[in-house]
Design a protein around this motif. Structure first.
Motif, mmCIF file in Angstrom:
data_model
loop_
_atom_site.group_PDB
_atom_site.id
_atom_site.type_symbol
_atom_site.label_atom_id
_atom_site.label_comp_id
_atom_site.label_asym_id
_atom_site.label_seq_id
_atom_site.Cartn_x
_atom_site.Cartn_y
_atom_site.Cartn_z
ATOM 1 N N TYR A 116 10.667 -63.084 23.166
ATOM 2 C CA TYR A 116 11.744 -62.131 22.919
ATOM 3 C C TYR A 116 11.137 -60.744 22.788
ATOM 4 C CZ TYR A 116 14.280 -66.372 21.606
ATOM 5 O OH TYR A 116 14.862 -67.609 21.595
ATOM 6 N N ILE A 117 11.643 -59.809 23.562
ATOM 7 C CA ILE A 117 11.159 -58.437 23.456
ATOM 8 C C ILE A 117 12.345 -57.505 23.228
ATOM 9 C CG2 ILE A 117 9.824 -56.594 24.553
ATOM 10 C CD1 ILE A 117 8.407 -58.625 26.227
ATOM 11 N N GLY A 118 12.184 -56.589 22.298
ATOM 12 C CA GLY A 118 13.253 -55.643 22.018
ATOM 13 C C GLY A 118 12.704 -54.408 21.345
ATOM 14 N N ALA A 119 13.607 -53.648 20.743
ATOM 15 C CA ALA A 119 13.179 -52.401 20.119
ATOM 16 C C ALA A 119 14.027 -52.132 18.887
ATOM 17 C CB ALA A 119 13.316 -51.250 21.110
ATOM 18 N N HIS A 120 13.553 -51.208 18.096
ATOM 19 C CA HIS A 120 14.332 -50.763 16.946
ATOM 20 C C HIS A 120 15.357 -49.746 17.433
ATOM 21 C CE1 HIS A 120 15.105 -49.914 12.673
ATOM 22 N NE2 HIS A 120 15.467 -48.752 13.159
ATOM 23 N N CYS A 128 6.580 -60.594 8.948
ATOM 24 C CA CYS A 128 6.644 -59.750 10.138
ATOM 25 C C CYS A 128 5.329 -58.978 10.178
ATOM 26 C CB CYS A 128 7.822 -58.776 10.024
ATOM 27 S SG CYS A 128 7.829 -57.477 11.274
ATOM 28 N N LEU A 129 4.587 -59.124 11.258
ATOM 29 C CA LEU A 129 3.366 -58.332 11.410
ATOM 30 C C LEU A 129 3.674 -57.090 12.226
ATOM 31 C CD1 LEU A 129 0.691 -61.118 12.060
ATOM 32 C CD2 LEU A 129 1.076 -59.829 9.937
ATOM 33 N N ASP A 130 2.778 -56.132 12.177
ATOM 34 C CA ASP A 130 2.957 -54.878 12.904
ATOM 35 C C ASP A 130 1.574 -54.516 13.447
ATOM 36 O OD1 ASP A 130 2.856 -51.957 13.232
ATOM 37 O OD2 ASP A 130 4.838 -51.904 12.309
ATOM 38 N N HIS A 140 6.056 -56.350 15.105
ATOM 39 C CA HIS A 140 6.296 -54.982 15.568
ATOM 40 C C HIS A 140 5.174 -54.560 16.510
ATOM 41 C CE1 HIS A 140 8.858 -54.165 11.742
ATOM 42 N NE2 HIS A 140 9.521 -54.836 12.666
ATOM 43 N N ILE A 141 5.566 -54.097 17.668
ATOM 44 C CA ILE A 141 4.609 -53.762 18.724
ATOM 45 C C ILE A 141 4.498 -52.242 18.839
ATOM 46 C CG2 ILE A 141 4.134 -54.017 21.215
ATOM 47 C CD1 ILE A 141 3.929 -56.653 19.672
ATOM 48 N N LEU A 191 9.466 -59.729 19.358
ATOM 49 C CA LEU A 191 8.535 -58.612 19.496
ATOM 50 C C LEU A 191 9.348 -57.328 19.582
ATOM 51 C CD1 LEU A 191 6.271 -60.275 22.215
ATOM 52 C CD2 LEU A 191 5.909 -60.269 19.747
ATOM 53 N N ILE A 192 9.134 -56.440 18.648
ATOM 54 C CA ILE A 192 9.997 -55.262 18.498
ATOM 55 C C ILE A 192 9.201 -53.970 18.598
ATOM 56 C CG2 ILE A 192 11.641 -54.105 16.969
ATOM 57 C CD1 ILE A 192 12.752 -56.796 17.292
ATOM 58 N N LEU A 193 9.583 -53.119 19.532
ATOM 59 C CA LEU A 193 8.956 -51.799 19.641
ATOM 60 C C LEU A 193 9.493 -50.863 18.556
ATOM 61 C CD1 LEU A 193 9.284 -51.222 23.485
ATOM 62 C CD2 LEU A 193 7.114 -51.346 22.251
ATOM 63 N N GLU A 194 8.578 -50.147 17.935
ATOM 64 C CA GLU A 194 8.968 -49.087 16.984
ATOM 65 C C GLU A 194 8.174 -47.835 17.340
ATOM 66 O OE1 GLU A 194 7.641 -51.012 13.383
ATOM 67 O OE2 GLU A 194 9.690 -51.350 12.735
ATOM 68 N N THR A 195 8.056 -47.584 18.620
ATOM 69 C CA THR A 195 7.232 -46.472 19.099
ATOM 70 C C THR A 195 8.045 -45.177 19.095
ATOM 71 O OG1 THR A 195 7.841 -47.236 21.291
ATOM 72 C CG2 THR A 195 5.671 -47.858 20.503
ATOM 73 N N PRO A 196 7.355 -44.036 19.096
ATOM 74 C CA PRO A 196 8.096 -42.765 19.095
ATOM 75 C C PRO A 196 8.922 -42.605 20.371
ATOM 76 C CG PRO A 196 5.730 -42.409 18.704
ATOM 77 C CD PRO A 196 5.898 -43.838 19.094
#
Ligand code: FE
Ligand code: FE
Ligand code: ZN
Length: 279
Positions: A3-7, A174-176, A211-212, A253-258
């Motif tokens: 699973y891939i996604g984002a905040h 949840c790891l980051d 968190h990726i 897997l969740i992106l929290e990138t700028p």
């Protein structure tokens, strides 16, 4: 299944958020359980939730992940601060359950000078007040970078909190990637050892979200600044290794990138392109 996604923001409702997510090939997503500064929670729109649920089924969409507001501090020695954290957790877990959310990520808290052991106990005490027989949203303790007096930046600390919670089975992790690296876990050059250590101390069965994020700061820096995928200290190879690791299965897997949705779209394409066929 990967699973891939984002905040993202769900200010326009769950259904719209799921639609937008699917548009850019995401099949999971994270959003704040309420305003990140902790103020009022929005009332639920049950029609919207129902429509979102149907759409999720149609699209084979993975779990929904909520993130607790940043301001709450489960480890605080101040009674009013600690109590506020407890109330927010209780209220949000109940609302999230109605909305079909599987997980709620929370930072273990800051001990503000009282020491790690105090912080661990206080966080566990808070969770023991919050979790009941009825709780059906799993609380995920996020592994932190170890900035200031943050609690929960080692696997041992996370494990200690979990062990002190009565409803242990309702607590996951949840790891980051950014936090791991800055806390001193060398996932760039030694991923297998780090994962083995995690498996021994906590166990991959508890890892529900990851968190990726790339990191602006180096290994062990105890800083927490996210960078876009491939532009930081971790580099693309690190993410390729994580995505293809056999232990990373059924994890959100969740992106929290700028950046905003256009950046996520690019980064998700990039991440998907790194997954080998046999995964
Ligand atoms: Fe977080
Ligand atoms: Fe994070
Ligand atoms: Zn962070």
């Amino acid at each position: 299944m990967v699973y891939i996604g984002a905040h993202i923001s769900i200010s326009e409702g769950y259904e719209k958020a799921v639609k937008q997510a699917a548009d850019i090939e995401r099949n999971t997503m994270q959003f704040f359980s309420r305003n990140p500064r902790g103020s009022s929670a929005k009332a639920l729109n049950f029609n919207d939730i129902k429509r979102a649920e149907n759409l999720r089924k149609e699209l084979n969409f993975g779990p929904l992940v909520a993130h607790a507001p940043y301001v709450i501090n489960l480890a605080s020695h101040k009674e009013n601060v600690w109590h506020f954290a407890k109330v927010v957790m209780e209220e949000d877990l109940e609302r999230l359950s109605t909305a079909g959310v599987s997980y709620m990520v929370v930072h273990p808290g800051n001990h503000v000078g009282k020491g790690i052991e105090y912080g661990i106990q206080r966080t566990a005490d808070c969770l023991n007040e919050v979790l009941t027989e009825e709780t059906d949203v799993m609380v995920l303790l996020e592994g932190m970078a170890g900035v200031g007096t943050e609690v929960g930046y080692t696997f041992e600390q996370l494990k200690e909190i979990i062990e002190k919670v009565d409803y242990e089975e309702k607590v996951g992790v949840c790891l980051d990637t950014c936090h791991l690296y800055c806390a001193g876990y060398d996932i760039r050059d030694n991923l297998n050892d780090v994962f083995e250590e995690f498996d021994e101390i906590i166990g991959f069965g508890r890892l529900k979200a990851f968190h990726i994020n790339d990191s602006k700061n180096p290994l062990g820096s105890r800083k927490d600044r996210h960078e876009n995928i491939g532009d930081g200290e971790l580099g693309i190879k690190t993410f390729e290794n994580i995505l293809n690791h056999p232990k990373i299965i059924d994890v959100s897997l969740i992106l929290e990138t700028p950046g905003k949705v256009d950046v996520y779209e690019k980064e998700i394409k990039l991440l998907r392109s790194l997954i080998k066929e046999n995964k």
